[in-house]
Design an enzyme around this catalytic site. Structure first.
Site, PDB file in Angstrom:
ATOM      1  N   ASP A 112     -17.205  33.149  16.198  1.00  0.00           N
ATOM      2  CA  ASP A 112     -16.591  32.044  16.920  1.00  0.00           C
ATOM      3  C   ASP A 112     -17.427  30.860  16.431  1.00  0.00           C
ATOM      4  OD1 ASP A 112     -16.445  29.905  18.838  1.00  0.00           O
ATOM      5  OD2 ASP A 112     -15.354  31.276  20.134  1.00  0.00           O
ATOM      6  N   HIS A 113     -16.844  29.999  15.607  1.00  0.00           N
ATOM      7  CA  HIS A 113     -17.704  29.025  14.921  1.00  0.00           C
ATOM      8  C   HIS A 113     -18.405  28.069  15.898  1.00  0.00           C
ATOM      9  CE1 HIS A 113     -14.280  26.223  15.119  1.00  0.00           C
ATOM     10  NE2 HIS A 113     -15.130  25.251  14.820  1.00  0.00           N
ATOM     11  N   HIS A 117     -13.431  29.396  22.196  1.00  0.00           N
ATOM     12  CA  HIS A 117     -14.492  28.378  22.109  1.00  0.00           C
ATOM     13  C   HIS A 117     -14.936  27.863  23.485  1.00  0.00           C
ATOM     14  CE1 HIS A 117     -13.463  28.545  17.977  1.00  0.00           C
ATOM     15  NE2 HIS A 117     -12.523  27.627  17.961  1.00  0.00           N
TER      16      HIS A 117
HETATM   17  C1  BG6 Z   1     -10.356  26.016  15.515  1.00  0.00           C
HETATM   18  C2  BG6 Z   1      -8.949  25.787  16.005  1.00  0.00           C
HETATM   19  O1  BG6 Z   1     -10.814  27.275  15.936  1.00  0.00           O
HETATM   20  O2  BG6 Z   1     -11.211  24.996  16.017  1.00  0.00           O
HETATM   21  C3  BG6 Z   1      -8.452  24.418  15.598  1.00  0.00           C
HETATM   22  O3  BG6 Z   1      -8.087  26.788  15.469  1.00  0.00           O
HETATM   23  C4  BG6 Z   1      -9.435  23.345  16.042  1.00  0.00           C
HETATM   24  O4  BG6 Z   1      -7.179  24.145  16.131  1.00  0.00           O
HETATM   25  C5  BG6 Z   1     -10.852  23.698  15.606  1.00  0.00           C
HETATM   26  O5  BG6 Z   1      -9.038  22.134  15.444  1.00  0.00           O
HETATM   27  C6  BG6 Z   1     -11.852  22.723  16.216  1.00  0.00           C
HETATM   28  O6  BG6 Z   1     -13.103  22.954  15.663  1.00  0.00           O
HETATM   29  P1  BG6 Z   1     -14.198  21.790  15.578  1.00  0.00           P
HETATM   30  O7  BG6 Z   1     -15.402  22.452  14.995  1.00  0.00           O
HETATM   31  O8  BG6 Z   1     -13.616  20.730  14.685  1.00  0.00           O
HETATM   32  O9  BG6 Z   1     -14.389  21.281  16.966  1.00  0.00           O
END
Ligand code: BG6
Length: 488
Positions: A179-180, A242
């Site tokens: 989960d990044h 997230h």
């Molecule tokens: C991704 C979603 O997991 O996270 C996207 O699929 C979203 O829709 C993105 O834009 C947001 O990531 P960050 O790191 O830009 O907040």
């Protein structure tokens, strides 16, 4: 580290090019890849090793966050890359791949490791992991690991089916679910902040904290992802994963004596288990569902969601969700956690605000209340930790004014999420990866929302693109006597 092969499914895809190759290059430059390392990229179209290496090189030029130098080091890095055509339905392709991996391993001493990175759609996860098992590719003398990216299923039932499939080939400790958001440096700092600061530990409970607000606003719309997003919505795309991860990371009581991956994940699980379940009949009152309408973003008119290419005119998909959650445990009982996330909002930011109780109000005094103390975590795109306190206002007799203290002035270059996560997967540290228990519990929590949304039992609030989302999300806090901070 022993000789390691990085087997990458989806090697010509977007994620590989934007994130994985630049991260691997960074790790290579910093001496963090195993001494004997080989990456085999896989895809449906045939590519020579040389063409694949040129593709990897181009992705570094396009996406690496520092300058790329055309030198011997770059050549040495690219020489680690090879390509194999592979049809995931053909076992013979996996057998052939195994032959190639073994041939490389035979040239190196020691136990051999294999890391399988599935940078492909989740519909392929099950087939790939069975093929790895059935072809013998999963038989190693060292370790084997599987790295996958969300979405882990579409709902509770499909997540369980997927997990059962993966479990036939990989043990839970071998599965690294990315989960990044857990790779974001500020999210990783939360744990240390709590662990190393008795001041924070002492305040981290319902005696001092009034509420917590977690916001992930985006300015982008559905982009070119209509086919995916219209079936997923904000609830599956951001909230189930997230947002709930951010909540867990903020609400855990970090174990003082041992922050092993096992301990941290156990504590996170405890938080999820303690969230009061949501009943389907309460979804309409506890959850705000929104969809962006036409509006103006930074001076430019933008169209509404249902006018976007690929989206049906009558789509009821959610592009915004706000929720109030209660964690029913000793520390957090009575402290609402408000969460919101959406697309086409006024600005891009991910932020957590901890609002402390107003000491004057708490004492029941009729004196004018003061601005509450806030602890603010800016997670991205800009990072920061700020503490808002009150000080004497010399201009107004007996008054106070808020002052901000920057707790994070040392802004050294923070690593990219994927650099940290890939490194952790290679060294076997699963602290910042998602355990199956978390996946299952979070799907369980959102399941009534999915059902109520699908049956259209919840009002769908339109909000103009470029706003802060539907007014209903403000009312949710106003009912409790609060407001979202920093929406000015
Ligand atoms: C991704 C979603 O997991 O996270 C996207 O699929 C979203 O829709 C993105 O834009 C947001 O990531 P960050 O790191 O830009 O907040």
């Amino acid at each position: 580290m022993n000789p390691t092969t990085f087997v990458l499914f989806g090697a010509t895809g977007d994620l590989a090019k934007r994130k994985i190759y630049p991260a691997l290059y960074h790790l290579f430059l910093n001496g963090k890849l195993p001494e004997a390392f080989s990456l085999i990229g896989l895809g449906r179209r045939s590519l020579s090793d040389a063409t694949f290496q040129a593709h990897v090189k181009q992705s570094l030029y396009d996406f690496y966050r520092f300058e790329v130098k055309e030198d011997q080091t770059l050549q040495a890095f690219l020489s680690l890359f090879g390509f194999n055509i592979l049809n995931i339905d053909k076992q013979e392709d996996f057998v052939q791949l195994k032959g190639r991996v073994e041939a490389w391993e035979q040239g190196h001493e020691g136990l051999v490791n294999r890391l399988f990175y599935l940078s492909v759609g989740p519909e392929f996860f099950g087939t790939i992991s069975s093929q790895i098992e059935n072809s013998g590719l999963g038989e190693v003398t060292g370790w084997k690991r599987l790295v996958i990216e969300k979405p882990f299923g579409h709902d509770l039932a499909s997540a369980r089916v997927l997990n059962a499939q993966l479990s036939e080939a990989f043990a839970e400790e071998e599965i690294y679910r990315i989960d990044h958001y857990l790779g974001k440096p500020m999210v990783q700092r939360l744990e240390a902040l709590q662990q190393a600061n008795p001041v924070i530990q002492a305040l981290w409970n319902n005696r001092y904290i009034a509420n917590v607000q977690i916001t992930a606003d985006e300015t982008v719309g559905v982009e070119e992802r209509a086919g995916y997003y219209d079936h997923v919505g904000a609830v599956r795309d951001m909230f189930q994963n997230h947002m709930l991860q951010l909540l867990m990371m903020l609400a855990i009581q970090v174990p003082q004596n041992s922050t092993t991956a096992e301990n941290v994940r156990l504590k996170k699980k405890k938080v999820l288990e303690a969230i009061e379940p949501l009943q389907r009949q309460d979804v309409a009152t506890r959850i705000v569902r929104g969809q962006y309408a036409a509006g103006t973003l930074h001076g430019t008119p933008v169209q509404g969601y249902t006018s976007e290419p690929g989206i049906a005119e009558d789509s009821i998909n959610d592009t915004f969700i706000a929720a109030k959650l209660n964690i029913d445990n000793y520390y957090w009982r009575g402290v609402p956690f408000y969460i919101r996330t959406g697309k086409r909002l006024k600005s891009k930011h991910t932020r957590m605000v901890v609002e402390f109780k107003d000491p004057i109000k708490s004492l029941g005094s009729t004196q004018q209340s003061i601005t509450p103390n806030l602890l603010i975590f800016d997670i991205g795109p800009d990072e920061g930790i700020t503490l808002q306190l009150n000080t004497k206002d010399h201009e107004h007799q007996g008054g106070f004014k808020p002052v901000n203290i920057d707790l994070y002035p040392d802004r050294t270059e923070a690593p990219e999420a994927y650099e940290t996560l890939i490194n952790d997967a290679l060294i076997g540290d699963s602290t910042f990866f998602v355990h199956w228990d978390e996946v299952e519990l979070s799907w369980k929590w959102v399941q009534p929302i999915l059902e109520a949304f699908a049956e259209n039992e919840v009002p769908l609030h339109p909000y103009p693109a470029g706003s802060h989302g539907p007014a209903a999300a403000n009312e949710m806090l106003a009912q409790d006597g609060y407001r979202w901070w920093f929406d000015e």
